[in-house]
Scaffold this active site. Structure first.
Site, mmCIF file in Angstrom:
data_model
loop_
_atom_site.group_PDB
_atom_site.id
_atom_site.type_symbol
_atom_site.label_atom_id
_atom_site.label_comp_id
_atom_site.label_asym_id
_atom_site.label_seq_id
_atom_site.Cartn_x
_atom_site.Cartn_y
_atom_site.Cartn_z
ATOM 1 N N CYS A 86 0.841 -1.205 0.000
ATOM 2 C CA CYS A 86 0.000 0.000 0.000
ATOM 3 C C CYS A 86 0.878 1.256 0.000
ATOM 4 C CB CYS A 86 -0.974 -0.054 1.167
ATOM 5 S SG CYS A 86 -2.414 1.027 0.959
ATOM 6 N N HIS A 196 -3.347 -5.828 1.017
ATOM 7 C CA HIS A 196 -2.654 -6.047 2.290
ATOM 8 C C HIS A 196 -2.587 -7.534 2.669
ATOM 9 C CE1 HIS A 196 -2.403 -1.839 3.874
ATOM 10 N NE2 HIS A 196 -3.408 -1.655 3.031
ATOM 11 N N GLU A 198 -0.767 -8.862 4.888
ATOM 12 C CA GLU A 198 -0.610 -8.986 6.341
ATOM 13 C C GLU A 198 -1.950 -8.938 7.062
ATOM 14 O OE1 GLU A 198 -0.846 -4.520 5.891
ATOM 15 O OE2 GLU A 198 -0.332 -6.277 4.684
#
Length: 231
Positions: A86, A196, A198
């Protein structure tokens, strides 16, 4: 394998990245402040999402000049793994580690939701545990994720198989050229992506499809260094 999570003023996904490393592969991981000038200890550097320096001027433009960036460029040149997520992707393009730029979403709205990505290149250190063409569920959260590059750069990305992820056909959330969601450098050791991974390491979060990005990095590093298999 030693991981670093860079932290800039305004980073807000640094803890997510730290916990993803800790929870998925259990490797040593440190927060590294933007004033650091030595990354020689680390094998993989994560550049997290957020709003570095409040996104003033434009996303990533100020972070690009932080002292740690010289060390990051050096680490990338040495073949160490760099993952920009990002705002991290935006920083990598501003630093010239990846081509192109991230523009405002074509809707002019901040988009925050689940997104399906197609794995376009399963032969990178970040994607080796995915299948070529596989659809994976990785969330997005961005207002300036519209990837743009000129025709010559796009042709080069295609020729070198540098397009790693595309949004599912017909579901491009930001207007990025040819549905691009993530690209790597020619050498394959630097990856930038808007979604994302994660935030997709457990089914309780809605998807565990991001786990294999972290296990891919570790298994690739272990193969390169002759270390034991994961487990």
């Amino acid at each position: 394998m030693n991981f670093a999570v860079l932290v800039f003023p305004g980073s807000n996904c640094d803890i997510d990245c730290y916990k993803a490393v800790e929870d998925t592969i259990g490797q040593p991981v440190d927060y590294v402040w933007h004033t650091e000038t030595d990354l020689s200890k680390y094998d993989c550097i994560l550049v997290p999402g957020g709003f570095s320096y409040g996104d003033y001027l434009r996303c990533g433009a100020i972070a690009r000049f932080a002292p740690v960036m010289n060390a990051l460029v050096e680490a990338a040149a040495q073949g160490k793994y760099v993952l920009g997520i990002c705002n991290g992707f935006q920083i990598l393009t501003e630093a010239g580690l990846l081509p192109g730029a991230l523009l405002r979403n074509n809707s002019m709205k901040f988009r925050c939701h689940s997104a399906l990505l197609q794995v376009e290149n399963a032969d990178t250190p970040f994607t080796k545990e995915y299948a070529q063409g596989e659809l994976i569920d990785i969330p997005i959260a961005h207002g300036e994720g519209n990837y743009y590059c000129d025709d010559a750069t796009l042709a080069e990305l295609k020729a070198n198989n540098q397009i790693v992820f595309r949004y599912e056909a017909g579901n491009n959330p930001n207007g990025s050229v040819e549905d691009i969601a993530g690209i790597c450098n020619k050498e394959g050791n630097v990856l930038g992506m808007m979604p994302h991974p994660e935030r997709a390491i457990s089914e309780i979060l809605g998807s565990a499809d991001g786990r294999r990005m972290f296990t891919s990095i570790l298994s690739t590093w272990r193969e390169k260094h002759g270390a034991a298999a994961i487990g």
